[in-house]
Design a protein around this motif. Structure first.
Motif, PDB file in Angstrom:
ATOM      1  N   ILE A 149       0.836  -1.060   0.212  1.00 15.59           N
ATOM      2  CA  ILE A 149       0.025  -0.244   0.052  1.00 15.59           C
ATOM      3  C   ILE A 149       0.865   1.238   0.047  1.00 15.59           C
ATOM      4  O   ILE A 149       1.866   1.377   0.641  1.00 15.59           O
ATOM      5  CB  ILE A 149      -0.930   0.012   1.170  1.00 15.59           C
ATOM      6  CG1 ILE A 149      -1.885  -1.183   0.942  1.00 15.59           C
ATOM      7  CG2 ILE A 149      -1.503   1.198   1.310  1.00 15.59           C
ATOM      8  CD1 ILE A 149      -2.814  -1.502   2.150  1.00 15.59           C
ATOM      9  N   PHE A 150       0.632   2.147  -1.001  1.00 12.90           N
ATOM     10  CA  PHE A 150       1.731   3.222  -1.076  1.00 12.90           C
ATOM     11  C   PHE A 150       0.843   4.498  -1.310  1.00 12.90           C
ATOM     12  O   PHE A 150      -0.203   4.494  -2.070  1.00 12.90           O
ATOM     13  CB  PHE A 150       2.705   2.953  -2.074  1.00 12.90           C
ATOM     14  CG  PHE A 150       2.183   2.728  -3.654  1.00 12.90           C
ATOM     15  CD1 PHE A 150       1.914   3.808  -4.533  1.00 12.90           C
ATOM     16  CD2 PHE A 150       1.650   1.395  -4.038  1.00 12.90           C
ATOM     17  CE1 PHE A 150       1.708   3.858  -5.757  1.00 12.90           C
ATOM     18  CE2 PHE A 150       1.414   1.407  -5.343  1.00 12.90           C
ATOM     19  CZ  PHE A 150       1.368   2.440  -6.194  1.00 12.90           C
ATOM     20  N   SER A 164      -4.953  13.381  -1.667  1.00 10.55           N
ATOM     21  CA  SER A 164      -3.650  12.393  -1.682  1.00 10.55           C
ATOM     22  C   SER A 164      -4.159  10.868  -2.115  1.00 10.55           C
ATOM     23  O   SER A 164      -5.214  10.320  -1.489  1.00 10.55           O
ATOM     24  CB  SER A 164      -3.043  12.216  -0.462  1.00 10.55           C
ATOM     25  OG  SER A 164      -2.382  13.458  -0.055  1.00 10.55           O
ATOM     26  N   PHE A 165      -3.841  10.392  -3.167  1.00 12.93           N
ATOM     27  CA  PHE A 165      -4.253   9.190  -3.666  1.00 12.93           C
ATOM     28  C   PHE A 165      -3.447   8.121  -2.797  1.00 12.93           C
ATOM     29  O   PHE A 165      -2.065   8.229  -2.719  1.00 12.93           O
ATOM     30  CB  PHE A 165      -4.070   8.810  -5.181  1.00 12.93           C
ATOM     31  CG  PHE A 165      -5.251   9.349  -6.004  1.00 12.93           C
ATOM     32  CD1 PHE A 165      -6.410   8.401  -6.144  1.00 12.93           C
ATOM     33  CD2 PHE A 165      -5.341  10.401  -6.598  1.00 12.93           C
ATOM     34  CE1 PHE A 165      -7.438   8.785  -6.744  1.00 12.93           C
ATOM     35  CE2 PHE A 165      -6.130  11.032  -7.355  1.00 12.93           C
ATOM     36  CZ  PHE A 165      -7.404   9.993  -7.382  1.00 12.93           C
ATOM     37  N   ILE A 166      -3.921   7.056  -2.460  1.00  7.64           N
ATOM     38  CA  ILE A 166      -3.205   5.773  -1.952  1.00  7.64           C
ATOM     39  C   ILE A 166      -3.734   4.574  -2.486  1.00  7.64           C
ATOM     40  O   ILE A 166      -4.828   4.249  -2.613  1.00  7.64           O
ATOM     41  CB  ILE A 166      -3.822   5.823  -0.297  1.00  7.64           C
ATOM     42  CG1 ILE A 166      -3.324   7.141   0.438  1.00  7.64           C
ATOM     43  CG2 ILE A 166      -2.956   4.665   0.329  1.00  7.64           C
ATOM     44  CD1 ILE A 166      -3.769   7.230   1.908  1.00  7.64           C
ATOM     45  N   TYR A 167      -2.714   3.911  -2.967  1.00  8.57           N
ATOM     46  CA  TYR A 167      -3.010   2.522  -3.855  1.00  8.57           C
ATOM     47  C   TYR A 167      -2.920   1.230  -3.050  1.00  8.57           C
ATOM     48  O   TYR A 167      -1.710   1.364  -2.416  1.00  8.57           O
ATOM     49  CB  TYR A 167      -1.983   2.783  -5.077  1.00  8.57           C
ATOM     50  CG  TYR A 167      -2.477   3.953  -5.855  1.00  8.57           C
ATOM     51  CD1 TYR A 167      -3.680   3.862  -6.945  1.00  8.57           C
ATOM     52  CD2 TYR A 167      -1.888   5.105  -5.881  1.00  8.57           C
ATOM     53  CE1 TYR A 167      -3.942   5.003  -7.799  1.00  8.57           C
ATOM     54  CE2 TYR A 167      -1.921   6.170  -6.891  1.00  8.57           C
ATOM     55  CZ  TYR A 167      -3.213   6.158  -7.521  1.00  8.57           C
ATOM     56  OH  TYR A 167      -3.417   7.198  -8.298  1.00  8.57           O
ATOM     57  N   GLY A 168      -3.395   0.435  -3.517  1.00  3.68           N
ATOM     58  CA  GLY A 168      -3.234  -0.850  -2.888  1.00  3.68           C
ATOM     59  C   GLY A 168      -4.040  -2.062  -3.847  1.00  3.68           C
ATOM     60  O   GLY A 168      -4.967  -1.564  -4.357  1.00  3.68           O
ATOM     61  N   HIS A 169      -3.347  -3.162  -3.827  1.00  4.12           N
ATOM     62  CA  HIS A 169      -4.003  -4.285  -4.689  1.00  4.12           C
ATOM     63  C   HIS A 169      -5.328  -4.933  -4.330  1.00  4.12           C
ATOM     64  O   HIS A 169      -5.584  -4.879  -2.817  1.00  4.12           O
ATOM     65  CB  HIS A 169      -3.216  -5.478  -4.955  1.00  4.12           C
ATOM     66  CG  HIS A 169      -2.007  -5.160  -6.015  1.00  4.12           C
ATOM     67  ND1 HIS A 169      -2.349  -4.470  -7.380  1.00  4.12           N
ATOM     68  CD2 HIS A 169      -0.744  -5.291  -5.867  1.00  4.12           C
ATOM     69  CE1 HIS A 169      -1.126  -4.583  -7.744  1.00  4.12           C
ATOM     70  NE2 HIS A 169      -0.364  -4.703  -7.274  1.00  4.12           N
ATOM     71  N   ASN A 170      -6.270  -5.233  -5.052  1.00  7.55           N
ATOM     72  CA  ASN A 170      -7.351  -5.864  -4.476  1.00  7.55           C
ATOM     73  C   ASN A 170      -7.278  -7.494  -4.705  1.00  7.55           C
ATOM     74  O   ASN A 170      -7.407  -8.097  -5.483  1.00  7.55           O
ATOM     75  CB  ASN A 170      -8.592  -5.600  -5.715  1.00  7.55           C
ATOM     76  CG  ASN A 170      -9.763  -6.420  -5.321  1.00  7.55           C
ATOM     77  OD1 ASN A 170      -9.974  -6.890  -4.421  1.00  7.55           O
ATOM     78  ND2 ASN A 170     -10.750  -6.647  -6.454  1.00  7.55           N
ATOM     79  N   MET A 171      -6.633  -7.853  -3.573  1.00  5.90           N
ATOM     80  CA  MET A 171      -6.340  -9.377  -3.407  1.00  5.90           C
ATOM     81  C   MET A 171      -7.347 -10.159  -3.349  1.00  5.90           C
ATOM     82  O   MET A 171      -8.432  -9.848  -2.614  1.00  5.90           O
ATOM     83  CB  MET A 171      -5.307  -9.755  -2.546  1.00  5.90           C
ATOM     84  CG  MET A 171      -3.754  -8.850  -2.466  1.00  5.90           C
ATOM     85  SD  MET A 171      -3.183  -8.779  -3.962  1.00  5.90           S
ATOM     86  CE  MET A 171      -2.394 -10.425  -3.695  1.00  5.90           C
ATOM     87  N   LYS A 172      -7.458 -11.252  -3.855  1.00  9.29           N
ATOM     88  CA  LYS A 172      -8.568 -12.153  -3.533  1.00  9.29           C
ATOM     89  C   LYS A 172      -8.903 -12.892  -2.392  1.00  9.29           C
ATOM     90  O   LYS A 172     -10.053 -13.066  -2.247  1.00  9.29           O
ATOM     91  CB  LYS A 172      -8.379 -13.353  -4.767  1.00  9.29           C
ATOM     92  CG  LYS A 172      -8.143 -13.097  -6.283  1.00  9.29           C
ATOM     93  CD  LYS A 172      -7.817 -14.332  -7.180  1.00  9.29           C
ATOM     94  CE  LYS A 172      -7.781 -13.835  -8.533  1.00  9.29           C
ATOM     95  NZ  LYS A 172      -7.143 -15.090  -9.508  1.00  9.29           N
TER      96      LYS A 172
END
Length: 290
Positions: A149-150, A164-172
């Motif tokens: 998460i970054f 501020s955008f914060i991104y992270g993967h949608n893990m299954k």
């Protein structure tokens, strides 16, 4: 007689076709099994890594364990002008115990801990240099589909950017930002506890969720918020598209002082053509230990 001689050829052709089909099915099965095993191992590795990383973060057993604080947020987004009346909700926060020195030594890009009590989501965040490096890099530096998460590269580390955008993967398996869509499936989750917290070494920031929705990955909103007019337009757009419908005066957000926003972003599908966003406005900031 001529037709009788053709039947064995037909049966042989059918048999060859069946054998080829069987081989293809076996190949597909082996390939699928290999990919499943590979993905399983990557998920297992990611779980193990973040289990160790999160050992530096202790979350209270109950959400009622709050620290009350009354210091006010000073300095408007981008300008630093005095806006000490920006808070509309008392500034209290869950009493997390965080070993900031340990997390910083593990990764110099560490910028803070993101905590969403309603989802039991708690992870350390990094500040990306190019918005790509942490897509497939763990907090500890290893390569993995888990990523990290970054915080977007252009955002301020004091979280005073207009947005501020914060991104992270949608893990299954629901890890990382895989749990965000639980808001969409159960609106009561957000209505019960609509807050997001970011803990830095010196301060904790509290945000109130006011919108979440799906949008195309190339939506113009990803161009960022450059000025106050852009801020007002962004807020209006988020409110208009929101799937979250708030009831009661306690959910009224005051954007007249343009409190800093955070936008959590994750992909929805495998092709990453659609993203899911959760947007929140800062309602308070306190020095840790105050």
């Amino acid at each position: 007689m001529r037709n009788d001689r053709k039947k064995p050829r037909k049966r042989k052709t059918v048999r060859i076709f069946s054998d080829i089909l069987l081989v293809c099915l076996i190949a597909v099965f082996i390939f699928s099994g290999y990919n499943f095993l590979k993905e399983y191992r990557q998920y297992q590795f990611g779980d193990e890594v973040y289990s160790k990383v999160n050992a530096a973060i202790s979350v209270p057993d109950t959400s009622s364990a709050l620290v009350e604080a009354g210091d006010e947020l000073s300095g408007s987004p981008e300008t630093g002008e005095d806006v000490t009346d920006i808070e509309s909700i008392p500034v209290d926060y869950p009493d997390l115990s965080i070993d900031f020195a340990e997390l910083k030594s593990e990764n110099p890009d560490f910028v803070g801990v993101l905590y969403i009590p309603a989802l039991d989501l708690c992870y350390p965040m990094t500040h990306s240099h190019d918005n790509d490096e942490y897509l497939n890099t763990l907090f500890t530096g290893e390569s993995s589909v888990y990523g990290c998460i970054f915080l977007e590269k252009d955002a301020r580390e004091d979280f005073r950017s207009l947005n501020s955008f914060i991104y992270g993967h949608n893990m299954k398996n629901g890890t990382m930002f895989g749990s965000l869509k639980r808001f969409e499936r159960n609106e009561g989750l957000c209505a019960t506890n609509p807050y997001i917290y970011i803990y830095t070494e010196n301060r904790v920031y509290k945000y109130h969720i006011f919108s979440y929705y799906q949008c195309p990955k190339d939506d113009p909103l990803y161009q960022g918020v450059a000025d106050e007019a852009g801020y007002d337009s962004y807020v209006a757009d988020c409110q208009r598209k929101s799937e979250y419908h708030k009831d009661g005066d306690s959910y009224v957000d005051d954007f007249s002082k343009r409190p800093p926003l955070i936008t959590l972003s994750t992909c929805v599908n495998v092709g990453e053509t659609t993203h899911f966003l959760v947007v929140a406005a800062m309602v308070g900031s306190s020095g840790l230990g105050d």
